[in-house]
Design a protein around this motif. Structure first.
Motif, short mmCIF file in Angstrom:
data_model
loop_
_atom_site.label_atom_id
_atom_site.label_comp_id
_atom_site.label_asym_id
_atom_site.label_seq_id
_atom_site.Cartn_x
_atom_site.Cartn_y
_atom_site.Cartn_z
N VAL A 14 40.66 35.33 39.77
CA VAL A 14 40.78 33.94 40.25
C VAL A 14 39.39 33.51 40.71
N THR B 246 43.81 39.08 35.21
CA THR B 246 42.72 38.09 35.24
C THR B 246 42.28 37.87 36.68
N SER C 218 50.11 32.39 30.63
CA SER C 218 49.51 32.85 31.90
C SER C 218 50.59 32.93 32.97
N THR D 299 49.89 38.44 41.80
CA THR D 299 49.67 38.71 40.37
C THR D 299 48.87 37.58 39.76
N SER D 300 47.91 37.95 38.88
CA SER D 300 47.19 36.98 38.07
C SER D 300 46.94 37.66 36.72
N GLN D 301 47.65 37.21 35.67
CA GLN D 301 47.57 37.90 34.38
C GLN D 301 47.86 36.93 33.24
N VAL E 179 47.07 36.75 46.68
CA VAL E 179 47.28 36.75 45.22
C VAL E 179 48.07 38.02 44.88
N GLN F 270 40.86 38.94 43.03
CA GLN F 270 41.84 39.50 42.11
C GLN F 270 43.13 39.78 42.83
N ALA F 271 44.11 40.23 42.05
CA ALA F 271 45.43 40.50 42.61
C ALA F 271 45.32 41.53 43.73
N ALA G 258 50.92 33.57 37.32
CA ALA G 258 50.31 33.79 38.64
C ALA G 258 51.42 33.77 39.68
N PHE H 78 42.62 29.34 38.12
CA PHE H 78 43.20 30.49 37.43
C PHE H 78 42.81 30.46 35.94
N GLN H 79 43.17 31.53 35.24
CA GLN H 79 42.77 31.72 33.84
C GLN H 79 43.19 30.56 32.96
#
Length: 674
Positions: free
Chosen positions: A37, A35, A109, A100-102, A98, A65-66, A111, A82-83
């Motif tokens: 940010v 995902t 979620s 990780t963002s997933q 960042v 993004q990551a 992050a 965030f998501q």
């Protein structure tokens, strides 16, 4: 994967699973999607760099993004979302990567972030499917599942975690602590986190006003026990998603700069001695952005300024858009303006050196192109002290000291003092004059100081004065007399009087009768050189002469001791002597009254063989007939002092043989005999 899942849960026959059976599925085995940010609010300079270090400036609603890193400037701010709805406020001078963002297939979620430097404020929502939020710092890692907390990192040396709601797990060197709400921990690189410490309570903002007018302004806070400093934030909203100002105040104060007018929320928290920031409190504040009146700084009120250069200084705002207006007047109501200058961008106004002496009043106002004009600030005064006059060299005359000066002022008077010391503590003479010169009575000989100071039109006297030293010499000493010597008898004219002359002097010579009458015979002044001539012969008698020296600057000195001389009587006029049968008669006369005459009769012209030498009081001498022969006669006048003049011209005298009178009776007989 199914076989591994079956083995993990101990299921021998997957087809016969009963409803309600719980299966364990590792998170790593679930599907997950990356995902982005969102940057929903920005202030100041904010940049995002990709994994290769290529930086770009970003605007609100941009995404990252990551693998990307976001950096805020010294006055920057970024609000990241965030998501799952988690919001992270990255404060000024911060760097965040960042990692990780997933989101997982079942809705959770995750992050993972790395705070390299700076501070974050985080609000993680509580959700059904769960939130996994991890912030790494060089000193340790924080992990949360639904909470409100702050993380800060000091360039890898130390990190701090402050929990406002919920709890945060903090781990470092495989040793962790759980920090509950209202507590904080300090992490040092390579060390276990400190035991949670209670955060400072919220400060008291009750004394803050509801509204302020005129920026910049300083608001006073109630001191908070244990606080070493204060963090102040200003936002347009009460959830602080749009922070417009952040301040670190070392004292319990809030220094508000120029800001747009409007309604704001102030948030303040204390900072303890290890840097943990405490619980905050908020206060609504309405701001009228009209600039505050500038505060004068120099000169101090009523300061007397001697220098020609006068610089008016005031407190300058950090806002470069501000310009200033300065007014200078002769009165405190500013009705008699001398200077009214606008558009000043500097922090001072240097006044023209031609400003006349006197008392002045000044004030400053500010102008902002967006926020308008401030009122004038406090009125201050200063005095332009009269300039020190420039003295010329004093000139001495026999009667006075003449002093002049050049004044750089108009319409001023001057005080002139004469003193024996350069402090002028006890002046011998003290005068006030309107012009630029004065003649002071000449003092007695000695060393003196002359001082002149200007007096302004309002009667204020300058504290400094021009001063010059002067030596007042005594009058010249009498010269040494040379000729004629003391008690000289003078019978030669013209009479020349001589003395020892000195450079730069002139002389007065007096010759008087040396008796009770003191009759002035000769009195000549301002003679140059070393002698005076008395052309006409003086009458017989005693005289005295003296000389006094004088100079143009020092006048006349005393006369020398008188030196006496004597003028003898002149030559008498001797008539031709007459010889009779029985006597010789000498007659003479003199044009001058004398006491006596010395009469000499000699057989030779040199008067070596004197026949008679006698003193008589009359003008005639009768002598018995002399023996036949040639004689010479002369007369000399003698005055009452016994001083004799020169002899007269000698007169020759022939005395014949006497006639034989006895021959007469026998003369006829002789004739007959013949």
């Amino acid at each position: 994967l199914v076989t591994r899942l079956q083995a993990l849960n101990g299921v021998s026959e997957p087809r016969w699973l009963q409803p309600g059976t719980r299966l364990r599925i590792p998170l790593e085995w679930t599907r997950r999607d990356a995902t982005t940010v969102q940057l929903i609010a920005l202030r100041g300079e904010v940049q995002v760099a990709d994994a290769q270090g290529n930086a770009r400036s970003v605007q609100p609603h941009a995404a990252m993004q990551a693998g990307e890193t976001i950096t805020t400037s010294q006055d920057g701010y970024a609000l990241l979302q965030f998501q799952d709805g988690t919001r992270l406020a990255l404060l000024a001078d911060s760097v965040l990567r960042v990692l990780t963002s997933q989101v997982y297939a079942y809705g959770m979620s995750e992050a993972r972030l790395e705070l390299l430097r700076g501070r974050t404020e985080n609000r993680v929502p509580r959700m059904t499917h769960g939130v996994r939020m991890e912030i790494q710092t060089p000193a340790g890692v924080t992990s949360v599942r639904g909470t409100d907390y702050r993380v800060s990192s000091d360039e890898g040396e130390r990190a701090r975690v402050e929990v406002l709601e919920g709890e945060v797990a903090v781990d470092a060197t495989s040793t962790g602590v759980v920090v509950p709400a209202g507590f904080g921990t300090l992490m040092q690189a390579g060390q276990a986190p400190s035991a949670p410490a209670r955060l400072l309570p919220s400060p008291d903002l009750s004394q803050l006003p509801a509204a302020v007018t005129g920026l910049p302004v300083v608001l006073e806070l109630t001191p908070l026990a244990g606080a070493q400093a204060y963090r102040v934030q200003l936002a347009r909203d009460d959830v602080f998603e749009s922070v417009v100002l952040e301040l670190l105040e070392p004292e319990p104060q809030v220094h508000l700069p120029l800001l747009p007018s409007g309604s704001y929320v102030v948030r303040v928290r204390g900072i303890d001695d290890v840097g943990l920031e405490g619980m905050h409190v908020q206060h609504t504040l309405d701001i009228d952005a009209t600039p505050a009146a500038p505060l004068p700084q120099a000169p101090t009120d009523a300061q007397a300024i001697v220098s020609d250069e006068i610089a008016l200084r005031w407190q300058v705002s950090d806002d470069a858009a501000l310009v200033y207006r300065v007014q200078v007047a002769r009165d405190g109501e500013f009705g008699d303006l001398v200077i009214d200058e606008t558009g000043i961008t500097a922090e001072a106004l240097v006044l023209d050196s031609g400003l006349a002496a006197g008392m002045y009043y000044w004030r400053v106002a500010a102008h902002h192109p967006e926020y308008g004009d401030s009122p004038f600030g406090p009125v201050r005064s200063f005095r332009r002290v009269p300039r020190v006059p420039v003295l010329s060299t004093p000139r001495l005359t026999p009667e006075d000291i003449r002093l002049s000066w050049e004044s750089a002022e108009t319409g001023v008077r001057h005080r002139v003092q004469l003193a024996r010391d350069e402090t002028f503590a006890d002046p011998l003479q003290d005068s006030v004059v309107d012009g630029a010169e004065i003649a002071l009575p000449r003092p007695s000989p000695g060393a003196y100081f002359l001082g002149v100071r200007a007096i302004g039109q309002d009667g204020y006297e300058g504290p400094e004065q021009a001063a010059v030293g002067i030596e007042v010499p005594p009058p010249p000493t009498p010269p040494s007399l040379i000729d004629p010597p003391e008690a000289a008898v003078v019978d030669t004219f013209p009479l020349i009087l001589r003395w020892q002359a000195r450079a730069g002097e002139r002389y007065r010579v007096q010759l008087n009768r040396d008796d009770a009458s003191q009759v002035e015979v000769f009195d000549h002044d301002a003679l140059a050189g070393s002698e005076a001539r008395v052309e006409q012969r003086l009458a017989p008698g005693r005289y005295a002469w003296r000389v006094a020296a004088s100079t143009a600057s020092d006048g006349s000195g005393e006369f020398s001791a008188p030196r006496r001389l004597h003028v003898p009587p002149g030559q008498p006029l001797l008539a031709a002597p007459s010889v009779t049968r029985t006597q010789v008669q000498l007659d003479w006369h003199s044009e001058e009254p004398v006491a006596a005459y010395q009469v000499q009769l000699a057989r030779d012209a040199d008067f070596a063989d004197l026949v008679t030498d006698q003193r008589v009081t009359g003008t005639q001498l009768t002598l018995p007939r002399l023996a036949a022969g040639d004689y010479f006669a002369r007369v000399q006048a003698v005055d009452a002092d016994g001083i004799a003049g020169t002899f007269s011209q000698a007169q020759a005298l022939h005395v014949p043989r006497p006639f034989p009178w006895w021959v007469l009776p026998v003369l006829p007989l002789l004739l007959l005999l013949l």
